[in-house]
Design a protein around this motif. Sequence first.
Motif, mmCIF file in Angstrom:
data_model
loop_
_atom_site.group_PDB
_atom_site.id
_atom_site.type_symbol
_atom_site.label_atom_id
_atom_site.label_comp_id
_atom_site.label_asym_id
_atom_site.label_seq_id
_atom_site.Cartn_x
_atom_site.Cartn_y
_atom_site.Cartn_z
ATOM 1 N N SER A 73 2.437 -24.718 -20.282
ATOM 2 C CA SER A 73 2.473 -23.346 -19.776
ATOM 3 C C SER A 73 1.835 -23.253 -18.394
ATOM 4 O O SER A 73 2.313 -22.505 -17.532
ATOM 5 N N SER A 74 0.761 -24.003 -18.193
ATOM 6 C CA SER A 74 0.091 -23.994 -16.886
ATOM 7 C C SER A 74 0.997 -24.571 -15.813
ATOM 8 O O SER A 74 1.079 -24.042 -14.698
ATOM 9 N N LEU A 75 1.707 -25.659 -16.144
ATOM 10 C CA LEU A 75 2.667 -26.233 -15.194
ATOM 11 C C LEU A 75 3.716 -25.187 -14.830
ATOM 12 O O LEU A 75 3.993 -24.952 -13.646
ATOM 13 N N PHE A 76 4.295 -24.548 -15.843
ATOM 14 C CA PHE A 76 5.313 -23.527 -15.587
ATOM 15 C C PHE A 76 4.761 -22.395 -14.723
ATOM 16 O O PHE A 76 5.383 -21.999 -13.731
ATOM 17 N N LEU A 77 3.584 -21.863 -15.079
ATOM 18 C CA LEU A 77 3.055 -20.708 -14.342
ATOM 19 C C LEU A 77 2.682 -21.078 -12.907
ATOM 20 O O LEU A 77 2.841 -20.260 -12.004
ATOM 21 N N ASN A 78 2.219 -22.298 -12.684
ATOM 22 C CA ASN A 78 1.956 -22.748 -11.315
ATOM 23 C C ASN A 78 3.251 -22.813 -10.505
ATOM 24 O O ASN A 78 3.278 -22.395 -9.343
ATOM 25 N N ILE A 79 4.316 -23.326 -11.114
ATOM 26 C CA ILE A 79 5.620 -23.377 -10.433
ATOM 27 C C ILE A 79 6.081 -21.952 -10.127
ATOM 28 O O ILE A 79 6.510 -21.651 -9.010
ATOM 29 N N HIS A 80 5.981 -21.073 -11.128
ATOM 30 C CA HIS A 80 6.404 -19.677 -10.952
ATOM 31 C C HIS A 80 5.618 -19.010 -9.823
ATOM 32 O O HIS A 80 6.201 -18.354 -8.955
ATOM 33 N N SER A 81 4.309 -19.184 -9.825
ATOM 34 C CA SER A 81 3.463 -18.583 -8.788
ATOM 35 C C SER A 81 3.846 -19.081 -7.406
ATOM 36 O O SER A 81 3.906 -18.312 -6.443
ATOM 37 N N PHE A 82 4.114 -20.387 -7.294
ATOM 38 C CA PHE A 82 4.526 -20.955 -6.009
ATOM 39 C C PHE A 82 5.833 -20.327 -5.533
ATOM 40 O O PHE A 82 5.960 -19.948 -4.368
ATOM 41 N N LEU A 83 6.809 -20.220 -6.431
ATOM 42 C CA LEU A 83 8.106 -19.644 -6.057
ATOM 43 C C LEU A 83 7.973 -18.191 -5.614
ATOM 44 O O LEU A 83 8.630 -17.758 -4.668
ATOM 45 N N VAL A 84 7.121 -17.443 -6.290
ATOM 46 C CA VAL A 84 6.930 -16.033 -5.935
ATOM 47 C C VAL A 84 6.203 -15.910 -4.583
ATOM 48 O O VAL A 84 6.605 -15.141 -3.722
ATOM 49 N N GLN A 85 5.160 -16.710 -4.393
ATOM 50 C CA GLN A 85 4.349 -16.609 -3.170
ATOM 51 C C GLN A 85 5.004 -17.226 -1.936
ATOM 52 O O GLN A 85 4.834 -16.718 -0.834
ATOM 53 N N ALA A 87 8.478 -18.852 -1.830
ATOM 54 C CA ALA A 87 9.941 -18.976 -1.746
ATOM 55 C C ALA A 87 10.652 -17.632 -1.863
ATOM 56 O O ALA A 87 11.879 -17.592 -1.901
ATOM 57 N N GLY A 88 9.901 -16.563 -1.965
ATOM 58 C CA GLY A 88 10.504 -15.242 -2.021
ATOM 59 C C GLY A 88 11.229 -14.919 -3.318
ATOM 60 O O GLY A 88 12.000 -13.973 -3.373
ATOM 61 N N ALA A 89 10.992 -15.701 -4.352
ATOM 62 C CA ALA A 89 11.636 -15.437 -5.641
ATOM 63 C C ALA A 89 10.929 -14.280 -6.332
ATOM 64 O O ALA A 89 9.738 -14.050 -6.124
ATOM 65 N N SER A 90 11.674 -13.567 -7.166
ATOM 66 C CA SER A 90 11.054 -12.455 -7.897
ATOM 67 C C SER A 90 11.809 -12.184 -9.190
ATOM 68 O O SER A 90 12.939 -12.642 -9.385
ATOM 69 N N GLY A 91 11.151 -11.453 -10.059
ATOM 70 C CA GLY A 91 11.776 -10.998 -11.298
ATOM 71 C C GLY A 91 12.273 -12.131 -12.178
ATOM 72 O O GLY A 91 11.721 -13.224 -12.203
ATOM 73 N N ILE A 92 13.352 -11.844 -12.878
ATOM 74 C CA ILE A 92 13.905 -12.798 -13.829
ATOM 75 C C ILE A 92 14.436 -14.035 -13.121
ATOM 76 O O ILE A 92 14.425 -15.140 -13.675
ATOM 77 N N HIS A 93 14.857 -13.905 -11.870
ATOM 78 C CA HIS A 93 15.358 -15.064 -11.130
ATOM 79 C C HIS A 93 14.235 -16.059 -10.848
ATOM 80 O O HIS A 93 14.452 -17.278 -10.896
ATOM 81 N N ALA A 94 13.034 -15.558 -10.597
ATOM 82 C CA ALA A 94 11.877 -16.445 -10.407
ATOM 83 C C ALA A 94 11.537 -17.160 -11.714
ATOM 84 O O ALA A 94 11.230 -18.353 -11.714
ATOM 85 N N VAL A 95 11.618 -16.441 -12.821
ATOM 86 C CA VAL A 95 11.345 -17.042 -14.133
ATOM 87 C C VAL A 95 12.380 -18.132 -14.421
ATOM 88 O O VAL A 95 12.027 -19.241 -14.846
#
Length: 181
Positions: A73-85, A87-95
Amino acid sequence: MCKKSVVSDAQEIQLAIELINLGARLQLLETEVSLSRERLLKLYKELKGMSPPKGMLPFSTDWFLTWQPNIHSSLFLNIHSFLVQHAGASGIHAVMKAYQLYLEQMPPEPGQEPLLSLTRAWTLVRFAGSKMLELKPCGKCQGKFIVNAMDLNGSYVCGLCHMPSRAGKTKKAKDAEALAA
């Protein structure tokens, strides 16, 4: 005006298909896609050849705090946080993108399900967004791991730096040891 509605509907169908193929449960689909429940059920049955699983979505943060699920879960959330901060990803597309990258790094064994499902990953993002869970750096390795936001985490040490005594002692590991002997 009618054309825009058709494009939007097609995009929603495509989003639903991608989510179903990643393993989304019906409740996740209903929350993230504007198609009717009946249409989502029909689409799910068409793609998977069976009805979607029944039951409640995960509602407790506890699962994410246990040893092995915490690492995944930590690996996933770190990837998600990076994409949001970054790469401009957001919402369900970032997930979805973060989950695809997680699966590239932690592919399940053939015939097995990934430890972290898309539905749990989506739930994790919601828990983090509501400040129930957060990423905290380990005092030893400085990697960021999921912790309960309400706990005192001043001298936090992750599950990789301080492995529990029973870590890795699964039935699968015992069977592999027996085969090797």
